[in-house]
Design a protein around this motif. Structure first.
Motif, short mmCIF file in Angstrom:
data_model
loop_
_atom_site.label_atom_id
_atom_site.label_comp_id
_atom_site.label_asym_id
_atom_site.label_seq_id
_atom_site.Cartn_x
_atom_site.Cartn_y
_atom_site.Cartn_z
N ILE A 1 -3.81 31.55 35.64
CA ILE A 1 -3.65 32.26 34.79
C ILE A 1 -2.65 33.29 34.85
O ILE A 1 -2.00 34.23 35.11
CB ILE A 1 -3.93 32.60 33.46
CG1 ILE A 1 -3.71 31.49 32.21
CG2 ILE A 1 -3.40 33.70 32.49
CD1 ILE A 1 -4.24 31.67 31.25
N VAL A 2 -3.71 33.82 35.82
CA VAL A 2 -4.08 35.54 36.91
C VAL A 2 -2.81 35.43 37.80
O VAL A 2 -1.82 36.55 37.86
CB VAL A 2 -5.39 35.46 37.62
CG1 VAL A 2 -5.25 36.87 38.27
CG2 VAL A 2 -7.07 35.85 36.38
N PHE B 1 -7.34 36.81 30.57
CA PHE B 1 -6.95 36.68 32.00
C PHE B 1 -5.22 36.52 32.57
O PHE B 1 -4.74 37.29 33.03
CB PHE B 1 -7.54 35.82 32.97
CG PHE B 1 -8.91 35.61 33.20
CD1 PHE B 1 -9.03 35.13 34.38
CD2 PHE B 1 -10.22 35.20 31.80
CE1 PHE B 1 -10.36 35.27 35.14
CE2 PHE B 1 -11.28 35.58 33.02
CZ PHE B 1 -11.94 35.50 33.45
N SER B 2 -4.91 37.11 30.91
CA SER B 2 -3.60 37.20 30.93
C SER B 2 -3.00 38.56 31.04
O SER B 2 -2.56 38.98 32.17
CB SER B 2 -2.65 36.95 30.11
OG SER B 2 -2.73 35.43 29.63
N CYS B 3 -4.37 39.71 30.80
CA CYS B 3 -3.38 40.79 30.60
C CYS B 3 -4.45 41.30 31.90
O CYS B 3 -3.48 42.24 32.66
CB CYS B 3 -4.61 41.33 29.38
SG CYS B 3 -4.29 41.51 27.50
N ILE B 4 -5.08 41.25 32.58
CA ILE B 4 -5.98 41.41 33.94
C ILE B 4 -4.58 41.02 34.53
O ILE B 4 -4.17 41.39 35.55
CB ILE B 4 -7.17 40.19 34.55
CG1 ILE B 4 -8.24 40.59 33.86
CG2 ILE B 4 -6.83 40.00 36.11
CD1 ILE B 4 -9.05 39.80 33.74
N GLY B 5 -4.56 39.93 34.58
CA GLY B 5 -3.19 39.43 35.70
C GLY B 5 -1.46 40.15 35.60
O GLY B 5 -1.13 40.73 36.50
N ALA B 6 -0.93 40.92 34.14
CA ALA B 6 -0.66 41.15 34.08
C ALA B 6 -0.26 43.01 34.92
O ALA B 6 0.25 43.77 35.42
CB ALA B 6 -0.26 41.67 32.84
N ILE B 7 -1.91 42.87 34.31
CA ILE B 7 -2.12 44.33 35.11
C ILE B 7 -1.89 44.24 36.43
O ILE B 7 -1.64 45.02 37.66
CB ILE B 7 -3.77 45.16 35.08
CG1 ILE B 7 -4.00 45.15 33.36
CG2 ILE B 7 -3.59 45.89 35.72
CD1 ILE B 7 -4.52 45.52 33.00
N VAL B 8 -2.33 43.40 37.14
CA VAL B 8 -2.52 43.07 38.66
C VAL B 8 -0.79 42.77 38.89
O VAL B 8 -0.60 43.43 40.04
CB VAL B 8 -3.15 41.85 39.65
CG1 VAL B 8 -2.99 41.75 40.52
CG2 VAL B 8 -4.75 42.03 38.85
N GLY B 9 -0.21 42.75 38.53
CA GLY B 9 1.17 42.14 38.54
C GLY B 9 2.35 43.67 38.44
O GLY B 9 2.73 44.30 39.82
#
Length: 476
Positions: free
Chosen positions: A370-371, A310-318
């Motif tokens: 986290i996201v 979910f950190s990776c997902i959040g970073a991509i969203v950002g």
């Protein structure tokens, strides 16, 4: 002719992708080494190993971030002196040797010392990698290549969560498995160390040392012939302009001016807010948090892998939202919803007690948190700090604010285990939520909206507020 151009473009594109991945090992190591304690600490703390108290766990974890604070400050000047390529080779050596050293550490003191040295490398990498990528990338690919740096940091965290879960569940009966967990950081360290020998030096650094022939050879490897020659002329012209401005370069004396001090306070507080919103209590101690929520040790290691995903997902969203939504709006939204998530976890922990559904509910809310954090506070903090300083003061100013961010990170890592042991998870999360609320207030009253705003207009915002001698007007 057209087919030849397409072939050349594809070759350059493939080579730049390789450069991004090799250089990005520095960012992956940033994520791996900061997060490896999340899963390894439980084994380190066993009496048969290092027998760490909650306070000692905080010191082992935060020793690296304290080193990173100083590495971030001194890494830039060293990189300017010896070159980006040589700097990254030496960082690869440090990551490799001291990664293995941590695994072989005979006692807590040695482990803390080696973690501090690794922190120096982490801090230096946090500045050198994005600079190298920005200087070597063509304008059309610069955003994508530099943003890969942030993605590989969180990917490194995800990777170590998965490795720790696998090793912990397969070999958890051997408490010394933590030594393997921390030593595995040497593998990407070797990839960075050896791989950088095949990578080119930054053409901009070469021209800054008047090595124009070498710079042109590098540009021929990553651009078409015409683009390489044109870009070299542009770099030469820019270097000449910078030399003319060098006599007026910023120094610490300039930072006595009130309006510049206020920018430093704003940037520094953005870093403190990002850290005191609590994200690294999860990234460093997620396994302990999940055990406290009610999971068994092995189940917590497995569930903790989701934190990395979910950190990776959040970073991509950002990456895809920070240029579309306003910086200030995104920061405020993130702080408000992170605060709500933290309070919700605290309430469940306080009033649901040991109900069977409690650990799963807490895990789900933490993943949402986290996201939100990685998609808002994470990218916005770094972006705002790169925008609010005028060009002349940007290098020194961002060095000060990044140092502040790492120091705040150090205190979160140091104090979380003893605080959780002393007052409980719920109360610690209430404190983080209160920090989110205070942070939102600070953003409302102190931070300008910088989306689509010229850098000169951002300067006028601060000068019109804090410089008595300034006669201009703010357009923000």
């Amino acid at each position: 002719m057209q087919n030849s151009d397409v072939k050349s473009k594809n070759e350059h594109s493939g080579y730049l992708t390789l450069v991004s991945w090799i250089t990005g090992m520095g960012s992956l190591l940033f994520g791996y080494n900061t997060a490896v304690v999340n899963g390894a600490l439980g084994f380190m703390a066993k009496p048969s190993q290092l027998g760490l108290s909650p306070w000692a766990q905080g010191v082992v974890s935060s020793g690296l971030t304290l080193g990173a604070a100083f590495g971030a400050v001194f890494g830039g000047p060293i990189s300017d002196k010896i070159g980006r390529k040589k700097m990254l080779i030496w960082l690869g050596v440090i990551f490799t040797i001291f990664g293995v050293g941590c695994g072989l550490a005979p006692n807590t003191g040695t482990l803390i010392t080696f973690r501090f040295i690794l922190g120096l490398a982490v801090g230096a990498a946090s500045g050198t990698v994005p600079v190298y990528l920005a200087e070597i990338a063509p304008a059309a690919r610069r955003g994508r290549m530099v943003s890969m740096n942030q993605f590989l940091i969180v990917f490194g965290q995800f990777l170590v969560f998965g490795i720790n879960a696998l090793l912990g569940n397969l070999f958890g009966s051997n408490a010394g498995i933590w030594r393997v967990m921390v030593s595995l950081a040497s593998i990407p360290g070797i990839a960075l160390w050896i791989g950088m020998y095949a990578m080119p030096e930054s053409p901009r650094w070469l021209t800054s040392k008047n090595k124009f022939a070498e710079a042109l050879k590098v540009l021929y490897r990553i651009r078409s012939k015409a683009q390489a020659e044109l870009e070299l002329e542009e770099i030469k012209a820019n270097n000449k302009k910078e030399e003319e401005e060098q006599e007026q370069a910023a120094s610490f004396r300039d930072f006595k001016q009130n309006w510049i001090i206020q920018i430093c306070i704003t940037g520094g507080m953005l870093g403190v807010i990002q850290q005191f919103a609590g994200i690294n209590s999860i990234m460093y101690y997620g396994s302990q948090v999940l055990v406290n929520a009610g999971f068994g040790s092995n189940a917590a290691l497995i569930a903790n892998v989701a934190n990395g995903v979910f950190s990776c997902i959040g970073a991509i969203v950002g990456m895809y939202t920070v240029d579309k939504l306003g910086r200030k709006k995104l920061e405020l939204t993130g702080l408000i919803f992170c605060g709500i998530a933290l309070v919700t976890v605290g309430l469940i922990k306080t009033y649901a007690g040991t109900a069977s559904w409690t650990p799963y509910a807490i895990m789900i809310i933490i993943l949402v948190y986290i996201v939100i954090d990685q998609g808002t506070l994470g990218p916005v903090t770094w972006l705002l700090n790169s925008e609010i300083f005028p060009n002349r003061y940007r290098g020194l100013g961002t060095g000060i604010t990044i140092f502040t961010l790492w120091i705040a990170n150090f205190f979160v890592g140091l104090l979380f285990p003893p605080l959780m042991a002393a007052i409980g998870l719920a109360n610690v999360f209430y404190i983080f939520a209160a920090c989110c609320l205070l942070g939102a207030w600070f953003v409302v009253v102190r931070v300008p909206e910088t989306k689509g705003v010229n850098l000169e207009d951002i300067e006028s915002f601060f000068r019109s507020r804090y410089d008595k001698n300034y006669t201009g007007e703010s357009k923000i």
